[in-house]
Design a protein around this motif. Structure first.
Motif, PDB file in Angstrom:
ATOM      1  N   ILE A  27       0.445  20.375  41.242  1.00  0.00           N
ATOM      2  CA  ILE A  27       1.679  19.609  41.068  1.00  0.00           C
ATOM      3  C   ILE A  27       2.709  20.032  42.112  1.00  0.00           C
ATOM      4  CG2 ILE A  27       3.599  19.100  39.497  1.00  0.00           C
ATOM      5  CD1 ILE A  27       0.939  17.807  38.659  1.00  0.00           C
ATOM      6  N   PHE A  28       2.842  21.341  42.336  1.00  0.00           N
ATOM      7  CA  PHE A  28       3.775  21.817  43.360  1.00  0.00           C
ATOM      8  C   PHE A  28       3.349  21.346  44.752  1.00  0.00           C
ATOM      9  CE2 PHE A  28       5.033  25.047  40.148  1.00  0.00           C
ATOM     10  CZ  PHE A  28       6.372  24.685  40.073  1.00  0.00           C
ATOM     11  N   SER A  34       5.046  15.056  48.940  1.00  0.00           N
ATOM     12  CA  SER A  34       5.994  13.946  48.768  1.00  0.00           C
ATOM     13  C   SER A  34       7.298  14.217  49.519  1.00  0.00           C
ATOM     14  CB  SER A  34       6.277  13.716  47.286  1.00  0.00           C
ATOM     15  OG  SER A  34       5.093  13.354  46.618  1.00  0.00           O
ATOM     16  N   ALA A  35       7.791  15.461  49.452  1.00  0.00           N
ATOM     17  CA  ALA A  35       9.014  15.816  50.174  1.00  0.00           C
ATOM     18  C   ALA A  35       8.804  15.682  51.681  1.00  0.00           C
ATOM     19  CB  ALA A  35       9.445  17.233  49.810  1.00  0.00           C
ATOM     20  N   TRP A  50      -1.334   9.636  55.256  1.00  0.00           N
ATOM     21  CA  TRP A  50      -2.131  10.390  54.294  1.00  0.00           C
ATOM     22  C   TRP A  50      -1.368  10.881  53.073  1.00  0.00           C
ATOM     23  CZ3 TRP A  50       0.195  15.045  53.866  1.00  0.00           C
ATOM     24  CH2 TRP A  50       0.937  15.486  54.963  1.00  0.00           C
ATOM     25  N   SER A  51      -0.052  10.897  53.107  1.00  0.00           N
ATOM     26  CA  SER A  51       0.702  11.574  52.036  1.00  0.00           C
ATOM     27  C   SER A  51       0.552  10.896  50.672  1.00  0.00           C
ATOM     28  CB  SER A  51       2.169  11.694  52.405  1.00  0.00           C
ATOM     29  OG  SER A  51       2.746  10.409  52.531  1.00  0.00           O
ATOM     30  N   THR A  52       0.603   9.587  50.613  1.00  0.00           N
ATOM     31  CA  THR A  52       0.505   8.907  49.313  1.00  0.00           C
ATOM     32  C   THR A  52      -0.857   9.145  48.686  1.00  0.00           C
ATOM     33  OG1 THR A  52       2.059   7.227  50.053  1.00  0.00           O
ATOM     34  CG2 THR A  52       0.691   6.680  48.146  1.00  0.00           C
ATOM     35  N   GLU A  53      -1.894   9.004  49.466  1.00  0.00           N
ATOM     36  CA  GLU A  53      -3.250   9.211  48.959  1.00  0.00           C
ATOM     37  C   GLU A  53      -3.462  10.659  48.507  1.00  0.00           C
ATOM     38  OE1 GLU A  53      -7.539   8.255  50.848  1.00  0.00           O
ATOM     39  OE2 GLU A  53      -5.942   6.812  51.245  1.00  0.00           O
ATOM     40  N   LEU A  54      -2.951  11.604  49.274  1.00  0.00           N
ATOM     41  CA  LEU A  54      -3.094  13.009  48.909  1.00  0.00           C
ATOM     42  C   LEU A  54      -2.287  13.321  47.647  1.00  0.00           C
ATOM     43  CD1 LEU A  54      -4.176  15.829  49.448  1.00  0.00           C
ATOM     44  CD2 LEU A  54      -2.248  16.181  51.018  1.00  0.00           C
ATOM     45  N   CYS A  59      -2.119  14.859  41.961  1.00  0.00           N
ATOM     46  CA  CYS A  59      -1.592  14.629  40.604  1.00  0.00           C
ATOM     47  C   CYS A  59      -2.694  14.221  39.638  1.00  0.00           C
ATOM     48  CB  CYS A  59      -0.508  13.557  40.636  1.00  0.00           C
ATOM     49  SG  CYS A  59       1.055  14.184  41.235  1.00  0.00           S
ATOM     50  N   ALA A  60      -3.570  13.339  40.067  1.00  0.00           N
ATOM     51  CA  ALA A  60      -4.652  12.889  39.184  1.00  0.00           C
ATOM     52  C   ALA A  60      -5.588  14.046  38.841  1.00  0.00           C
ATOM     53  CB  ALA A  60      -5.421  11.746  39.834  1.00  0.00           C
TER      54      ALA A  60
END
Length: 173
Positions: A27-28, A34-35, A50-54, A59-60
């Motif tokens: 989560i961190f 995301s930041a 790549w950030s959204t997919e990662l 999270c999942a």
């Protein structure tokens, strides 16, 4: 036999807690990714591919793998009104029924997810996005692993339920 089952429950509880706490790092990491994306997108006008997919994968994976921890702590979302209406003794029986039904349902779900997960691993499935990561392999495998952890923790919780009931009977309650 009772000591062996109690030992299993203790070990499973520790495994669930360890995995649950470990998932907090995912989560961190998601927050960090995301930041970074916000800085890259709005600070430098150079968004990542790549950030959204990662972030979704992190999270999942954290969500499905921490289910044993949530179950060990009995922290699922629940409607407690019935507990107030039926009283402690009936509620304990309802909890046992809930654990047995949950274990059966998750066992069936695990069976249904097993072959798709194996196929994803064998084919090394990719997302088909710009990043084209192996997210399907990671998530399909994580879901099956989460289901197995959930079933194993439910069995530990059932053992604890039986032990508590035996303790109550020995005390004459």
């Amino acid at each position: 036999m009772s000591r062996i089952l109690a030992r299993y429950a203790d070990i499973m509880d520790r495994i669930s807690v360890f995995i649950g706490h470990s998932c907090a790092t995912l989560i961190f990491a998601c927050i960090g990714v995301s930041a970074l994306e916000v800085v890259m997108r709005y600070g430098f006008d150079n968004p990542t591919i790549w950030s959204t997919e990662l972030a979704m994968t992190l999270c999942a994976a954290a969500w499905v793998l921490s289910v044993g921890y949530v179950t060990e702590r009995s922290r699922h979302i629940s409607i407690t009104m019935m507990e107030l209406i039926v009283g402690d003794r009936v509620w304990r029986i309802f909890r046992l029924i809930q654990m047995i039904v949950s274990a059966g349902a998750i066992f069936v779900l695990t069976l249904a997810l097993w072959n798709p997960a194996i196929r994803a691993i064998e084919r090394m499935e990719h997302t088909g996005t710009a990043l084209n990561s192996i997210q399907p392999v990671i998530l399909k495998t994580a879901i099956v692993a989460g289901c197995i952890l959930y079933i194993l923790q439910l069995l530990a919780n059932i053992i604890r339920w039986v032990q508590a009931t035996e303790g109550e009977l020995a005390r004459g309650h």
